[in-house]
Design an enzyme around this catalytic site. Structure first.
Site, PDB file in Angstrom:
ATOM      1  N   GLU A   1       0.758   3.938   1.855  1.00 28.58           N
ATOM      2  CA  GLU A   1       1.227   4.343   3.179  1.00 28.58           C
ATOM      3  C   GLU A   1       2.420   3.490   3.609  1.00 28.58           C
ATOM      4  O   GLU A   1       3.400   3.999   4.156  1.00 28.58           O
ATOM      5  CB  GLU A   1       0.094   4.198   4.215  1.00 28.58           C
ATOM      6  CG  GLU A   1      -1.147   5.001   3.894  1.00 28.58           C
ATOM      7  CD  GLU A   1      -2.199   4.241   3.096  1.00 28.58           C
ATOM      8  OE1 GLU A   1      -3.388   4.559   3.252  1.00 28.58           O
ATOM      9  OE2 GLU A   1      -1.843   3.336   2.315  1.00 28.58           O
TER      10      GLU A   1
ATOM     11  N   HIS B   1       0.819  -1.212   0.000  1.00 29.24           N
ATOM     12  CA  HIS B   1       0.000   0.000   0.000  1.00 29.24           C
ATOM     13  C   HIS B   1       0.852   1.262   0.000  1.00 29.24           C
ATOM     14  O   HIS B   1       2.020   1.241   0.385  1.00 29.24           O
ATOM     15  CB  HIS B   1      -0.936  -0.004   1.202  1.00 29.24           C
ATOM     16  CG  HIS B   1      -2.005  -1.048   1.113  1.00 29.24           C
ATOM     17  ND1 HIS B   1      -2.973  -1.191   2.059  1.00 29.24           N
ATOM     18  CD2 HIS B   1      -2.260  -1.999   0.155  1.00 29.24           C
ATOM     19  CE1 HIS B   1      -3.782  -2.176   1.732  1.00 29.24           C
ATOM     20  NE2 HIS B   1      -3.366  -2.682   0.573  1.00 29.24           N
TER      21      HIS B   1
ATOM     22  N   CYS C   1      -6.181   1.366   5.621  1.00 27.78           N
ATOM     23  CA  CYS C   1      -6.686   0.061   6.038  1.00 27.78           C
ATOM     24  C   CYS C   1      -6.086  -0.287   7.399  1.00 27.78           C
ATOM     25  O   CYS C   1      -5.222   0.425   7.915  1.00 27.78           O
ATOM     26  CB  CYS C   1      -6.318  -1.002   4.999  1.00 27.78           C
ATOM     27  SG  CYS C   1      -4.559  -1.431   4.986  1.00 27.78           S
TER      28      CYS C   1
ATOM     29  N   CYS D   1      -2.184  -0.723   7.304  1.00 29.04           N
ATOM     30  CA  CYS D   1      -1.488   0.558   7.232  1.00 29.04           C
ATOM     31  C   CYS D   1      -1.653   1.336   8.527  1.00 29.04           C
ATOM     32  O   CYS D   1      -0.718   2.006   8.980  1.00 29.04           O
ATOM     33  CB  CYS D   1      -1.999   1.376   6.048  1.00 29.04           C
ATOM     34  SG  CYS D   1      -1.493   0.666   4.455  1.00 29.04           S
TER      35      CYS D   1
END
Length: 165
Positions: free
Chosen positions: A83, A81, A109, A112
């Site tokens: 992040e 991801h 999410c 993260c």
């Protein structure tokens, strides 16, 4: 240029997160992230396959093939991801991000969120929602400030304390 036409710092850094998202190789959702402290960018990231591996753009989306709904079974995805990539970029460059803000084009999410919490980030500025109740609970417990960018580019601070899964 008139002073009132300049973007705020939050608008400026969110636009950079938007630009980072254009590098995404995810077929489902393009996400960008920027980590900032004291009005200085420390790291950026976007979602895509780990370094040196084939991207979903090239070989297709595993989550689509398995009909996995958004917000579920994060581990069944080739991509890292945005992040996560931003935090990894800072770590591999030896950049301390504790006390910083992360601007991300989508609400983080749960995976993260745990990384954001442990990295010592103190504020999240995000736009779109993401269907992950555990993320909301974890962030609520953490006390990290969360500002959501609204359609008119104003910010709304949300309080997630006390939310339960």
């Amino acid at each position: 240029m008139a002073t009132d036409s300049r973007p705020t710092w939050d608008q400026y850094f969110m636009s950079i997160a938007d630009l980072a998202a254009t590098r995404s190789t995810c077929l489902r959702r393009q996400v960008g992230a920027v980590i900032v402290r004291d009005k200085r960018m420390l790291a950026t990231g976007y979602n895509g396959a780990p370094k040196g591996l084939q991207h979903c753009l090239e070989i297709g989306c595993l989550r689509e093939k398995l009909a996995i709904p958004s917000g579920e079974r994060h581990e069944l995805c080739r991509a890292i991801h945005a992040e996560q990539n931003a935090v990894v970029q800072a770590a591999t460059s030896g950049v301390d991000i504790s006390g910083a803000t992360i601007y991300t084009t989508t609400f983080p999410c749960s995976l993260c969120s745990k990384i954001i919490i442990n990295a010592g980030l103190v504020r999240i500025v995000c736009r779109d929602g993401y269907p992950d109740d555990l993320s909301r609970q974890l962030l609520g417990e953490s006390g990290i400030r969360i500002d959501v960018v609204l359609g008119d580019n104003s910010l709304k601070t949300i309080d997630l304390r006390g939310e339960q899964v």
